[in-house]
Design a protein around this motif. Structure first.
Motif, PDB file in Angstrom:
ATOM      1  N   LEU A  98    -110.406  29.232  57.997  1.00  0.00           N
ATOM      2  CA  LEU A  98    -109.159  29.347  57.392  1.00  0.00           C
ATOM      3  C   LEU A  98    -108.684  27.949  56.792  1.00  0.00           C
ATOM      4  O   LEU A  98    -108.232  27.865  55.572  1.00  0.00           O
ATOM      5  CB  LEU A  98    -107.961  29.737  58.240  1.00  0.00           C
ATOM      6  N   ALA A  99    -109.496  26.749  57.482  1.00  0.00           N
ATOM      7  CA  ALA A  99    -109.087  25.501  56.944  1.00  0.00           C
ATOM      8  C   ALA A  99    -109.708  25.041  55.591  1.00  0.00           C
ATOM      9  O   ALA A  99    -109.248  24.389  54.808  1.00  0.00           O
ATOM     10  CB  ALA A  99    -109.402  24.341  57.932  1.00  0.00           C
ATOM     11  N   GLU A 100    -110.663  25.773  55.419  1.00  0.00           N
ATOM     12  CA  GLU A 100    -111.636  25.711  54.257  1.00  0.00           C
ATOM     13  C   GLU A 100    -110.842  26.174  52.734  1.00  0.00           C
ATOM     14  O   GLU A 100    -111.059  25.259  51.852  1.00  0.00           O
ATOM     15  CB  GLU A 100    -112.872  26.374  54.040  1.00  0.00           C
ATOM     16  N   ALA A 101    -109.899  26.871  52.990  1.00  0.00           N
ATOM     17  CA  ALA A 101    -109.044  27.418  51.793  1.00  0.00           C
ATOM     18  C   ALA A 101    -107.732  26.971  51.968  1.00  0.00           C
ATOM     19  O   ALA A 101    -106.861  27.507  50.850  1.00  0.00           O
ATOM     20  CB  ALA A 101    -109.213  28.741  51.747  1.00  0.00           C
TER      21      ALA A 101
ATOM     22  N   ASP B  67    -104.194  24.068  51.904  1.00  0.00           N
ATOM     23  CA  ASP B  67    -103.958  22.603  51.396  1.00  0.00           C
ATOM     24  C   ASP B  67    -104.180  21.738  52.542  1.00  0.00           C
ATOM     25  O   ASP B  67    -104.455  21.880  53.542  1.00  0.00           O
ATOM     26  CB  ASP B  67    -102.480  22.682  50.941  1.00  0.00           C
ATOM     27  N   PRO B  68    -104.168  20.452  52.068  1.00  0.00           N
ATOM     28  CA  PRO B  68    -104.529  19.437  52.954  1.00  0.00           C
ATOM     29  C   PRO B  68    -103.868  19.266  54.358  1.00  0.00           C
ATOM     30  O   PRO B  68    -104.115  18.978  55.290  1.00  0.00           O
ATOM     31  CB  PRO B  68    -104.173  18.071  52.118  1.00  0.00           C
ATOM     32  N   PHE B  69    -102.441  19.499  54.171  1.00  0.00           N
ATOM     33  CA  PHE B  69    -101.491  19.452  55.454  1.00  0.00           C
ATOM     34  C   PHE B  69    -102.055  20.505  56.329  1.00  0.00           C
ATOM     35  O   PHE B  69    -102.345  20.201  57.581  1.00  0.00           O
ATOM     36  CB  PHE B  69     -99.930  19.491  55.216  1.00  0.00           C
ATOM     37  N   THR B  70    -102.033  21.692  55.894  1.00  0.00           N
ATOM     38  CA  THR B  70    -102.500  22.966  56.676  1.00  0.00           C
ATOM     39  C   THR B  70    -103.640  22.709  57.155  1.00  0.00           C
ATOM     40  O   THR B  70    -104.139  23.185  58.396  1.00  0.00           O
ATOM     41  CB  THR B  70    -102.313  24.158  56.152  1.00  0.00           C
ATOM     42  N   LYS B  71    -104.670  22.177  56.266  1.00  0.00           N
ATOM     43  CA  LYS B  71    -106.356  21.967  56.764  1.00  0.00           C
ATOM     44  C   LYS B  71    -106.268  21.004  58.105  1.00  0.00           C
ATOM     45  O   LYS B  71    -106.917  21.281  58.959  1.00  0.00           O
ATOM     46  CB  LYS B  71    -106.989  21.542  55.713  1.00  0.00           C
ATOM     47  N   ARG B  72    -105.536  19.968  57.987  1.00  0.00           N
ATOM     48  CA  ARG B  72    -105.599  19.099  58.880  1.00  0.00           C
ATOM     49  C   ARG B  72    -104.966  19.773  60.244  1.00  0.00           C
ATOM     50  O   ARG B  72    -105.489  19.509  61.491  1.00  0.00           O
ATOM     51  CB  ARG B  72    -104.601  17.778  58.761  1.00  0.00           C
ATOM     52  N   ARG B  73    -104.032  20.520  60.209  1.00  0.00           N
ATOM     53  CA  ARG B  73    -103.390  20.884  61.435  1.00  0.00           C
ATOM     54  C   ARG B  73    -104.402  22.185  62.090  1.00  0.00           C
ATOM     55  O   ARG B  73    -104.473  22.228  62.986  1.00  0.00           O
ATOM     56  CB  ARG B  73    -101.967  21.829  61.012  1.00  0.00           C
TER      57      ARG B  73
END
Length: 66
Positions: free
Chosen positions: A15-18, A20-26
């Motif tokens: 899920l992190a691959e797609a 945004d940067p904030f959500t990806k980090r979380r």
């Protein structure tokens, strides 16, 4: 149980691959926590308590009446 957490960790990475940067980090932080839980003997990423060489002392040794 380890396989369960490993699967969740991989799903969070996917899920992190797609995201945004904030959500990806979380999501990557979440995946890391799941990875820690998936390791045998590492409950919640914390080390297991050491075993005592002697049994614990009895704190109360009466009939229980006040």
């Amino acid at each position: 149980m380890e396989e369960f957490y490993r699967g969740f960790a991989q799903r969070a990475r996917d899920l992190a691959e797609a995201a945004d940067p904030f959500t990806k980090r979380r999501l990557l932080d979440l995946a890391q926590r799941y990875d820690l839980k998936s390791r045998p003997g590492a409950a919640s990423g914390r080390p297991l308590p050491t075993q005592r060489a002697t049994p614990p002392t009895v704190l109360f040794s009466g009939s229980g009446e006040a």
